[in-house]
Design a protein around this motif. Structure first.
Motif, PDB file in Angstrom:
ATOM      1  N   ALA A 715      26.333 -19.856 -71.667  1.00  9.65           N
ATOM      2  CA  ALA A 715      25.965 -20.849 -72.632  1.00  9.65           C
ATOM      3  C   ALA A 715      27.213 -20.650 -73.661  1.00  9.65           C
ATOM      4  O   ALA A 715      28.107 -21.769 -73.922  1.00  9.65           O
ATOM      5  CB  ALA A 715      25.212 -21.439 -73.622  1.00  9.65           C
ATOM      6  N   TRP A 716      27.455 -19.611 -74.379  1.00 10.64           N
ATOM      7  CA  TRP A 716      28.675 -19.577 -75.857  1.00 10.64           C
ATOM      8  C   TRP A 716      29.718 -19.755 -75.239  1.00 10.64           C
ATOM      9  O   TRP A 716      30.891 -19.378 -75.111  1.00 10.64           O
ATOM     10  CB  TRP A 716      28.571 -18.408 -76.210  1.00 10.64           C
ATOM     11  N   LYS A 718      30.959 -21.312 -72.455  1.00  8.54           N
ATOM     12  CA  LYS A 718      31.244 -23.065 -72.806  1.00  8.54           C
ATOM     13  C   LYS A 718      32.825 -23.209 -73.875  1.00  8.54           C
ATOM     14  O   LYS A 718      34.040 -23.590 -73.749  1.00  8.54           O
ATOM     15  CB  LYS A 718      30.295 -23.864 -72.237  1.00  8.54           C
ATOM     16  N   ALA A 719      32.134 -22.830 -75.408  1.00  7.03           N
ATOM     17  CA  ALA A 719      33.296 -22.585 -76.067  1.00  7.03           C
ATOM     18  C   ALA A 719      34.604 -22.015 -75.961  1.00  7.03           C
ATOM     19  O   ALA A 719      35.397 -22.063 -76.967  1.00  7.03           O
ATOM     20  CB  ALA A 719      32.414 -22.469 -77.200  1.00  7.03           C
ATOM     21  N   SER A 728      38.843 -24.907 -70.171  1.00  2.00           N
ATOM     22  CA  SER A 728      36.692 -24.326 -69.967  1.00  2.00           C
ATOM     23  C   SER A 728      36.657 -24.011 -68.419  1.00  2.00           C
ATOM     24  O   SER A 728      36.891 -24.161 -67.107  1.00  2.00           O
ATOM     25  CB  SER A 728      35.931 -26.179 -69.905  1.00  2.00           C
ATOM     26  N   CYS A 730      33.777 -24.061 -67.145  1.00  2.45           N
ATOM     27  CA  CYS A 730      33.287 -26.046 -66.199  1.00  2.45           C
ATOM     28  C   CYS A 730      34.602 -26.155 -65.524  1.00  2.45           C
ATOM     29  O   CYS A 730      33.598 -26.613 -64.672  1.00  2.45           O
ATOM     30  CB  CYS A 730      32.613 -27.121 -67.287  1.00  2.45           C
ATOM     31  N   LEU A 764      29.422 -31.045 -68.070  1.00  6.38           N
ATOM     32  CA  LEU A 764      30.061 -30.723 -68.772  1.00  6.38           C
ATOM     33  C   LEU A 764      31.222 -29.959 -69.829  1.00  6.38           C
ATOM     34  O   LEU A 764      31.061 -29.492 -70.564  1.00  6.38           O
ATOM     35  CB  LEU A 764      29.253 -29.022 -68.389  1.00  6.38           C
ATOM     36  N   SER A 765      32.367 -29.975 -68.994  1.00  6.80           N
ATOM     37  CA  SER A 765      33.713 -29.414 -69.265  1.00  6.80           C
ATOM     38  C   SER A 765      33.876 -30.890 -70.382  1.00  6.80           C
ATOM     39  O   SER A 765      34.056 -30.553 -71.685  1.00  6.80           O
ATOM     40  CB  SER A 765      34.676 -29.650 -68.433  1.00  6.80           C
ATOM     41  N   SER A 768      32.668 -30.379 -73.844  1.00  9.73           N
ATOM     42  CA  SER A 768      32.639 -29.120 -74.347  1.00  9.73           C
ATOM     43  C   SER A 768      34.043 -28.697 -74.789  1.00  9.73           C
ATOM     44  O   SER A 768      33.918 -28.048 -75.732  1.00  9.73           O
ATOM     45  CB  SER A 768      32.778 -27.308 -73.773  1.00  9.73           C
TER      46      SER A 768
END
Length: 796
Positions: A715-716, A718-719, A728, A730, A764-765, A768
């Protein structure tokens, strides 16, 4: 001054002993109805008791302070046992005054030689243990003799030292195997950085003691070898007794050799060279000083003792006791007592008096107290680094806090508070360096604590303290008057770099009176200003400034800064230095990232020229194992080349395979490298296939992308992908879905599933790339997202 006082005290002590011995010899005891020999034994025993009790005091002090952080890596328990063994040998020297008993003659060698051997084995084991814990070099690995790393040993001493370390490690491994009754596998290729426990080191000492123990058991067991009391005078004179063996002096000679061997090995392990211990733990100078002191005394005592053995037994006994003490006391002083002095210096610093800022100026720093404090801080800093190397971050931070406490005028340092202006003003140049570097190092350690995921509460505390420690260090350096006296200001440069990293992680927000953009630009400009006279640091500062401008969408200005940096930056000269100093060549990363910036501002020709420059000049100087740097440098080139036709996409794919994919195959990849490889490989495979022709792993790639049960990335990321790559993760997976859907052999069902999956990734992108307020976090990343979204809508 301190050394002079020690010499005076030692000389006075020697004169006192000589005076006492003279008094003993001059006493007229016949008139007092007291046997002169008994009087000698009493006085001789008192002398031995004094020295033995001193060593006991050292042993008890070291044991009581076994949890002292500044002593822990010196292994105070072993040093206490070392001093205790010396004390036993000192007390045991009294048996020289009992030559009339067979048992005292029989026990001389076993008692003294076992103690001496134990002391030597302790030195060997301590050196081996700290070498294993610290992992000073991979050459200490327990592995086959044909290990390639042994080629690095260029001298006989180095080869011998590494061989001894390997043998001891192998022995420890087999002991563990035997103790576990075969359940624990004996590993033959174990990295040297191992957590050797106290029990492990006890077993090594016992193994090293075996030859001496066997010899002394033989001495006691065999009547022909055992030493016995012999009466050599009778009649009109007092009886004189000496100790002799029917087998001659051979057992004595062998025992002496076995005593000397561990001390020689210890000297060898403490020498300098490849694979040597850190200077903080090398005790070669102390051992040499002990040897010199012992040899000087033994040269006097042993020949004299041999001359008077059968003439004046009291003198012989006294000289033999002096010989024992000459071996024991120098070792205890140089190796054990000096560690007790560390404890005493801590107590002295804890009770130091307040300093008044009116009486102390920034220039008045030449006092003995200041020098002693700086030396203590230096030793503690080394200890802190050692704990960090071992992974004991909390202990490292506690030692660092102790260093900072040394420079507080009142009370102890706390991570929640900071140095006040009066304390900052009283710091001299060297003190300022120590405090600033300690706070920056502490900030990095708090970040490592954060990365260990200790729990929500501890994570928040670690993040807060990490940012605060670094920010306080930068502010302190900016305000300190002593800053003007520093010719080299590089001590603060890692602080600027660290703060930028924390901002990228979203771990810091400036005060309400200042926007994040203003704070970051001010930070970058300060870094550039501080480094103007130090070239490679200046390159790094310019790279940071360009990165800050990029982050806030000021791409034209960022490109201009990279052009300025190109005038200073020489990859062949600066890349390796910057890599060692900052853990990554950020200059190469930013020069490569500027490729995407140039494309964004519609300067594509310049972007292509920059790609050629990176491939020809920068890529060859990056270490072949620096996969993170290689990924950062190559990624912007891939983004450009993948959209420039089949040939350029193929060239990008070959570069990616050569520098990243193939070298890391079969290895545990860094999360960033591992998670970017899959979508980038899919995209490049599709683009390099030309008109949509299939490639070998296409079906597997489609199955992987459509498999919702398998987590594609943490998950981290993505940022982080947006912060470091301006894209991104994603969006990359969405583009991979788009590319696969366009392949000729992709059927209708798979195509629809891929486009649907691409839409999910884009959702998702989108999340983020925007803040809670709806602001876009990266213009460049959002541009890539928008283009992929448009293409997927057209395909749908």
């Amino acid at each position: 001054m301190k050394g002079l006082m020690q010499k005076i005290l030692c000389t006075a002590a020697i004169l006192l002993v000589i005076g006492l011995a003279a008094i003993i010899g001059s006493l007229d005891l016949d008139s007092q109805m007291l046997d002169p020999f008994i009087a000698f034994q009493v006085c001789y025993g008192i002398l031995l008791a004094i020295f033995g009790c001193i060593q006991l005091y050292v042993a008890i002090t070291l044991y009581n302070n076994r949890n002292n952080l500044l002593l822990e890596l010196y292994q105070p328990v072993w040093l206490a046992l070392f001093a205790l063994s010396g004390s036993i040998a000192t007390f045991g020297s009294f048996i020289f005054a009992l030559p009339q008993y067979d048992i005292s003659c029989a026990l001389r060698q076993p008692l003294l030689f076992v103690c001496f051997t134990f002391m030597g084995d302790v030195l060997v084991t301590r050196t081996w243990r700290i070498g294993c814990i610290m992992g000073v070099t991979q050459s200490f690995r327990v592995e086959d003799d044909n290990d390639d790393s042994s080629d690095q040993a260029t001298t006989f001493i180095t080869m011998s030292r590494l061989a001894i370390m390997k043998v001891l490690s192998k022995t420890s491994s087999w002991i563990g195997f035997i103790r576990s009754c075969g359940r624990k596998k004996s590993v033959s290729n174990v990295g040297i950085r191992r957590q050797i426990t106290f029990v492990d080191s006890v077993w090594i000492v016992l193994v090293l003691m075996i030859p001496q123990i066997i010899l002394q058991v033989v001495n006691l067991s065999l009547p022909n070898v055992r030493w016995k009391s012999e009466e050599i005078y009778d009649g009109g004179y007092d009886n004189i007794y000496i100790c002799e063996s029917d087998s001659g002096p051979w057992s004595l000679i062998v025992g002496i050799v076995l005593v000397i061997m561990p001390f020689l090995i210890s000297l060898l392990l403490n020498t300098k060279g490849d694979g040597a211990l850190p200077d903080q733990f090398r005790e070669l100078d102390a051992m040499i000083s002990s040897v010199v002191s012992s040899v000087c005394i033994l040269i006097i005592t042993l020949p004299s003792a041999a001359l008077v053995k059968e003439i004046v037994p009291e003198v012989y006994m006294y000289l033999m006791g002096a010989s024992v003490l000459s071996f024991v006391l120098p070792n205890c002083f140089h190796l054990a007592w000096k560690r007790v002095c560390v404890i005493k210096s801590q107590g002295t610093s804890a009770t130091r008096t307040k300093r008044s800022s009116s009486n102390t100026t920034a220039l008045d720093k030449d006092s003995e107290y200041t020098f002693a404090r700086l030396k203590q801080a230096e030793d503690a800093a080394t200890m802190s680094k050692m704990f960090e190397t071992m992974g004991q971050l909390k202990k490292a931070l506690e030692v660092s806090r102790g260093i900072l406490t040394l420079f507080k005028s009142d009370g102890e340092f706390s991570w929640e508070t900071e140095f006040d202006s009066s304390e900052v003003n009283t710091l001299g140049p060297k003190e300022l360096e120590v405090v600033v570097s300690t706070m920056i190092d502490s900030a990095k350690r708090w970040l490592k604590v954060l990365m260990t995921k200790p729990g929500k509460e501890e994570e928040d505390e670690a993040q807060l303290r990490s940012v605060k420690a670094c920010n306080d260090a930068l502010n302190m350096f900016k305000e300190a008057p002593a800053k003007k006296l520093l010719k080299d200001r590089s001590v603060v440069f890692p602080g600027y770099s660290f703060m930028i990293s924390m901002i990228k992680m979203g771990a810091y927000n400036p005060p309400d009176s200042q926007s994040l953009e203003e704070y970051e630009c001010e930070l970058a400009c300060s870094f550039v200003k501080e480094t103007v006279f130090q070239q490679y640091h200046h390159c790094r500062a310019l790279a940071m400034k360009a990165d800050m401008l990029r982050k806030h969408g000021r791409y034209e200005e960022a490109v201009a800064v990279t052009e300025e940096m190109k005038l200073v930056y020489d990859p062949h000269l600066h890349s390796k230095i910057i890599l060692n100093e900052y853990s990554s060549d950020h200059c190469a990363d930013i020069l490569s990232a500027a490729v995407s910036w140039l494309c964004y501002v519609d300067r594509k020709e310049e972007a292509l020229a920059r790609c050629d420059c990176i491939i020809e000049e920068i890529l060859p100087v990056i270490g072949e194992r620096e996969f993170n740097s290689l990924t950062l440098v190559l990624y912007p080139i891939f983004l450009l080349y993948k959209d420039m036709g089949r040939d350029k996409a193929t060239e990008a794919l070959e570069l990616y395979k050569k520098h990243v994919i193939q070298p890391t195959e079969g290895e545990k990849r860094h999360p960033v490298v591992a998670n970017l490889i899959i979508p980038m490989t899919i995209i490049l495979n599709c683009r390099s296939s030309g008109g949509g022709d299939t490639y070998v792993s296409m079906k597997d790639d489609i199955s992987y992308v459509l498999n919702d049960e398998e987590e594609k990335y943490p998950a981290w990321l993505k940022a982080s992908s947006v912060s470091y790559f301006d894209v991104s993760i994603c969006s990359l997976y969405a583009e991979a879905c788009l590319c696969l859907s366009r392949m000729n052999e992709c059927n209708k069902e798979a195509r629809e599933a891929l486009l649907k999956e691409g839409h999910l990734y884009l959702d998702l992108s989108d999340a983020s790339l925007k803040t809670e307020d709806g602001n876009i976090t990266s213009t460049l990343a959002y541009s890539h997202y928008s283009r992929i979204l448009s293409d997927i809508k057209q395909e749908g």
